[in-house]
Enzyme design. Structure first.
Site, PDB file in Angstrom:
ATOM      1  N   HIS A 102       0.855  -1.187   0.000  1.00 27.55           N
ATOM      2  CA  HIS A 102       0.000   0.000   0.000  1.00 27.55           C
ATOM      3  C   HIS A 102       0.892   1.238   0.000  1.00 27.55           C
ATOM      4  O   HIS A 102       1.852   1.310   0.774  1.00 27.55           O
ATOM      5  CB  HIS A 102      -0.907  -0.011   1.227  1.00 27.55           C
ATOM      6  CG  HIS A 102      -1.843   1.155   1.259  1.00 27.55           C
ATOM      7  ND1 HIS A 102      -2.957   1.230   0.450  1.00 27.55           N
ATOM      8  CD2 HIS A 102      -1.808   2.315   1.961  1.00 27.55           C
ATOM      9  CE1 HIS A 102      -3.579   2.377   0.665  1.00 27.55           C
ATOM     10  NE2 HIS A 102      -2.901   3.056   1.581  1.00 27.55           N
ATOM     11  N   THR A 134      -6.038  -8.884   5.352  1.00 27.47           N
ATOM     12  CA  THR A 134      -7.077  -9.318   6.303  1.00 27.47           C
ATOM     13  C   THR A 134      -8.403  -8.677   5.907  1.00 27.47           C
ATOM     14  O   THR A 134      -8.475  -7.963   4.904  1.00 27.47           O
ATOM     15  CB  THR A 134      -6.740  -8.892   7.755  1.00 27.47           C
ATOM     16  OG1 THR A 134      -6.746  -7.471   7.828  1.00 27.47           O
ATOM     17  CG2 THR A 134      -5.407  -9.457   8.219  1.00 27.47           C
ATOM     18  N   GLN A 166      10.832   3.026  -3.631  1.00 30.47           N
ATOM     19  CA  GLN A 166      10.977   2.240  -2.395  1.00 30.47           C
ATOM     20  C   GLN A 166      10.115   0.984  -2.420  1.00 30.47           C
ATOM     21  O   GLN A 166      10.508  -0.067  -1.904  1.00 30.47           O
ATOM     22  CB  GLN A 166      10.616   3.096  -1.177  1.00 30.47           C
ATOM     23  CG  GLN A 166      11.537   4.278  -0.971  1.00 30.47           C
ATOM     24  CD  GLN A 166      12.985   3.858  -0.886  1.00 30.47           C
ATOM     25  OE1 GLN A 166      13.341   2.975  -0.110  1.00 30.47           O
ATOM     26  NE2 GLN A 166      13.833   4.462  -1.699  1.00 30.47           N
TER      27      GLN A 166
HETATM   28  C1  GRF Z   1       1.473   0.864  -6.349  1.00 31.31           C
HETATM   29  O1  GRF Z   1       1.703   2.186  -5.930  1.00 31.31           O
HETATM   30  C2  GRF Z   1       0.902   0.041  -5.224  1.00 31.31           C
HETATM   31  O2  GRF Z   1       1.390   0.406  -3.971  1.00 31.31           O
HETATM   32  C3  GRF Z   1      -0.558   0.393  -5.307  1.00 31.31           C
HETATM   33  O3  GRF Z   1      -0.830   0.458  -6.682  1.00 31.31           O
HETATM   34  C4  GRF Z   1       0.369   0.787  -7.391  1.00 31.31           C
HETATM   35  C5  GRF Z   1       0.608  -0.296  -8.395  1.00 31.31           C
HETATM   36  O4  GRF Z   1       1.650   0.016  -9.270  1.00 31.31           O
HETATM   37  N1  GRF Z   1      -1.371  -0.556  -4.584  1.00 31.31           N
HETATM   38  P1  GRF Z   1       2.238  -1.077 -10.270  1.00 31.31           P
HETATM   39  O5  GRF Z   1       1.057  -1.634 -11.075  1.00 31.31           O
HETATM   40  O6  GRF Z   1       2.909  -2.151  -9.465  1.00 31.31           O
HETATM   41  O7  GRF Z   1       3.182  -0.330 -11.153  1.00 31.31           O
END
Ligand code: GRF
Length: 205
Positions: A102, A134, A166
């Site tokens: 996330h 969860t 990151q």
């Molecule tokens: C990422 O920022 C992830 O944290 C969020 O959606 C984005 C997905 O990016 N849940 P990608 O498809 O992996 O480039």
């Protein structure tokens, strides 16, 4: 060791997982034409689409999704930009064997538009979190976090790029820990066996 990746979009986290040398058995998208499906196809990894829109209920969608996932008998299901809220039934089925990433330092900014909301709130530090899936949206036990500074002239775009860099370091690390059986759940919290201090990253880039 089998691992299935679920996604909905471009798949840069999938790319990072593959670049880290982690073997992926299959990639499943709920969105046809997602960039992540092409990444899988280029690597010869089975790629499937299960369009949620073709199903009247979440349960009906998940029945098909779970069938596709379980055809690969995965040890771990990795949500990598998988933009669906899952039901309690799904969570129970993959209890302690499904991870999500996330783009915020949870428990701050669950849900969508995290970078916009971080800027609006005026936080000085932002980042990303890997957690177990969860019943609580973006609320499962935290495995690892990476923090980045919020700079004075940041836009949602510049901030999201700093965080994404990151994400690409953090997620492969956390997945490897899972696959090495290093993640221990104690009192609803995650401990990384032999590596707890490495579950936090800070990067100024
Ligand atoms: C990422 O920022 C992830 O944290 C969020 O959606 C984005 C997905 O990016 N849940 P990608 O498809 O992996 O480039």
């Amino acid at each position: 060791m089998s691992l299935v990746v679920l996604l909905s979009g471009r798949g840069s986290n999938l790319q990072a997982i593959l670049d880290a040398g982690i073997a992926v058995s299959a990639v499943i998208s709920n969105v046809a034409g997602a960039g992540g499906l092409e990444i899988a196809a280029r690597r010869g990894i089975p790629a499937r689409t299960v369009p949620h829109k073709a199903h009247a209920t979440r349960e009906a969608f998940e029945e098909v999704l779970i069938g596709e996932i379980d055809a690969f008998s995965p040890r771990l299901v990795v949500h990598a930009g998988f933009m669906r809220i899952v039901t309690a039934g799904y969570v129970e089925h993959y209890r302690w064997r499904s991870l999500n990433i996330h783009p915020s330092l949870l428990p701050s900014f669950t849900g969508l538009n995290t970078h916009e909301r971080a800027l609006a709130a005026g936080v000085k530090v932002h980042g990303c979190t890997v957690h177990f899936v969860t019943e609580e949206l973006d609320g499962g036990p935290i495995v690892a976090q990476a923090a980045v500074p919020v700079l004075a002239n940041d836009t949602p775009d510049t901030l999201s790029k700093r965080v994404l860099k990151q994400e690409h370091i953090l997620y492969p690390k956390a997945i490897k820990w899972f696959l090495e059986d290093r993640l221990v759940i104690e009192n609803g919290k995650v401990r990384v066996k032999g590596n707890d201090e490495k579950a936090f990253l800070f990067d100024r880039d």
